[in-house]
Motif scaffolding. Sequence first.
Motif, short mmCIF file in Angstrom:
data_model
loop_
_atom_site.label_atom_id
_atom_site.label_comp_id
_atom_site.label_asym_id
_atom_site.label_seq_id
_atom_site.Cartn_x
_atom_site.Cartn_y
_atom_site.Cartn_z
N LEU A 199 0.84 -1.19 0.00
CA LEU A 199 0.00 0.00 0.00
C LEU A 199 0.88 1.25 0.00
N ALA A 200 0.68 2.09 -0.98
CA ALA A 200 1.37 3.38 -1.07
C ALA A 200 2.88 3.27 -0.77
N SER A 201 3.31 3.83 0.37
CA SER A 201 4.74 3.86 0.68
C SER A 201 5.28 2.55 1.24
N LEU A 202 4.39 1.62 1.61
CA LEU A 202 4.83 0.40 2.27
C LEU A 202 4.80 -0.79 1.32
N ALA A 203 6.00 -1.27 0.96
CA ALA A 203 6.11 -2.43 0.07
C ALA A 203 6.07 -3.71 0.90
N GLY A 204 5.43 -4.76 0.37
CA GLY A 204 5.37 -6.03 1.08
C GLY A 204 4.43 -5.96 2.26
N PRO A 205 4.36 -7.03 3.03
CA PRO A 205 3.44 -7.08 4.17
C PRO A 205 3.96 -6.27 5.37
N PHE A 206 3.04 -5.74 6.15
CA PHE A 206 3.39 -5.02 7.38
C PHE A 206 2.30 -5.30 8.41
N GLU A 207 2.64 -5.08 9.69
CA GLU A 207 1.69 -5.33 10.77
C GLU A 207 2.01 -4.48 11.99
N LEU A 208 0.98 -3.95 12.61
CA LEU A 208 1.07 -3.30 13.91
C LEU A 208 0.10 -4.04 14.84
N ASP A 209 0.63 -4.80 15.77
CA ASP A 209 -0.19 -5.57 16.70
C ASP A 209 -0.18 -4.87 18.05
N GLY B 42 7.68 9.99 3.58
CA GLY B 42 7.65 8.85 2.67
C GLY B 42 7.90 7.51 3.36
N ALA B 43 8.10 7.54 4.67
CA ALA B 43 8.39 6.29 5.38
C ALA B 43 7.14 5.41 5.51
N GLY B 44 5.94 6.01 5.40
CA GLY B 44 4.73 5.22 5.45
C GLY B 44 3.85 5.51 6.66
N LYS B 45 4.10 6.60 7.35
CA LYS B 45 3.29 6.92 8.55
C LYS B 45 1.82 7.11 8.16
N SER B 46 1.59 7.94 7.16
CA SER B 46 0.22 8.19 6.74
C SER B 46 -0.41 6.95 6.10
N THR B 47 0.42 6.11 5.51
CA THR B 47 -0.10 4.89 4.89
C THR B 47 -0.71 3.96 5.93
N LEU B 48 -0.12 3.94 7.14
CA LEU B 48 -0.71 3.14 8.22
C LEU B 48 -2.12 3.62 8.54
N LEU B 49 -2.30 4.94 8.57
CA LEU B 49 -3.62 5.50 8.84
C LEU B 49 -4.57 5.26 7.67
N ASP B 50 -4.01 5.30 6.45
CA ASP B 50 -4.82 4.97 5.27
C ASP B 50 -5.32 3.53 5.36
N ALA B 51 -4.43 2.62 5.76
CA ALA B 51 -4.81 1.21 5.88
C ALA B 51 -5.92 1.04 6.92
N GLU C 221 -1.15 -6.89 -6.34
CA GLU C 221 -2.27 -6.90 -5.40
C GLU C 221 -1.81 -6.36 -4.05
N GLY C 222 -2.78 -5.98 -3.24
CA GLY C 222 -2.49 -5.48 -1.90
C GLY C 222 -3.74 -5.59 -1.04
N TYR C 223 -3.57 -5.36 0.24
CA TYR C 223 -4.73 -5.44 1.13
C TYR C 223 -4.48 -4.60 2.39
N ALA C 224 -5.58 -4.33 3.09
CA ALA C 224 -5.53 -3.69 4.41
C ALA C 224 -6.47 -4.47 5.30
N GLU C 225 -6.04 -4.65 6.55
CA GLU C 225 -6.82 -5.48 7.48
C GLU C 225 -6.76 -4.87 8.87
N VAL C 226 -7.90 -4.80 9.54
CA VAL C 226 -7.96 -4.22 10.88
C VAL C 226 -8.72 -5.17 11.80
N ASP C 227 -8.10 -5.52 12.93
CA ASP C 227 -8.78 -6.27 13.99
C ASP C 227 -9.24 -5.25 15.03
#
Length: 261
Positions: free
Chosen positions: A11-21, A40-49, A94-100
């Motif tokens: 997603l956007a600035s973040l290549a490959g899988p990422f997770e914040l648990d 460009g590190a991906g801070k806003s991308t986390l909020l977008d996800a 392809e890409g995805y966003a997931e929220v628990d």
Amino acid sequence: MKILAIRGANLASLAGPFELDFTAEPLASSGLFAITGPTGAGKSTLLDALCVALYERTPRLDKADAKGVRLPDVRDATLSPGDAGNLLRRGAGEGYAEVDFVGNDGLGWRARWRVRRARGRSDGKLQDTEISLARLADGQLVACGNKGEVLREIEARLGLRFEQFTRAVLLAQNEFAAFLKAKDGERAALLETLTGTDVYSLLSKRAYERAQAESGRLDELTRQLAERQPLAAEARAALEADEARACDALAGHAAQLAALD
């Protein structure tokens, strides 16, 4: 509502899988924390996800949207600036966003948003995005396919519309004052929902409705009483005298009846 984890890929600035648990250390016991990094590190991308998984919308894309404007995609295809598909990282198939999250029903849920290109190729045409909602306990899908239905199910468990979420839970860059500038009624509704005090508004409403109903009943009784005014003292005395004479006559007739018997 409580966010448990944010995941995604490409997603956007973040290549490959990422997770914040947020349920695992060190975040589980850290209390207040900051997400920092260079542009460009991906801070806003986390909020977008976070937003796109829950609402298939993000403040950043909403701001970029403009009527009549189209952005070039692959070949001759174009996208509107506000299309959530724009979050797919360039060059990714392809890409995805997931929220628990824990919903206002006390149960754990997983909201998932997926975007892909035809045949999974980076030069394929962008396909329709997919969203779903599943229970964390058993992984059972409770809504998928129909986007309107899925979004309604998610919103019902969050207890917040997108506009409320982005004013009270997630404040986009340069929009810190959005909550403070909201109308009094809207701000009060947000605070009630977030703090769980909306039950007091419900009690107040029920009390008002009960008071109105009882007031209506009192008015009806007062009207009925007005139609049944008590007699004047003279008229009442005359009727009582008539009653006494009638009672005496009745006693005389009763004596005659006894004698005849």
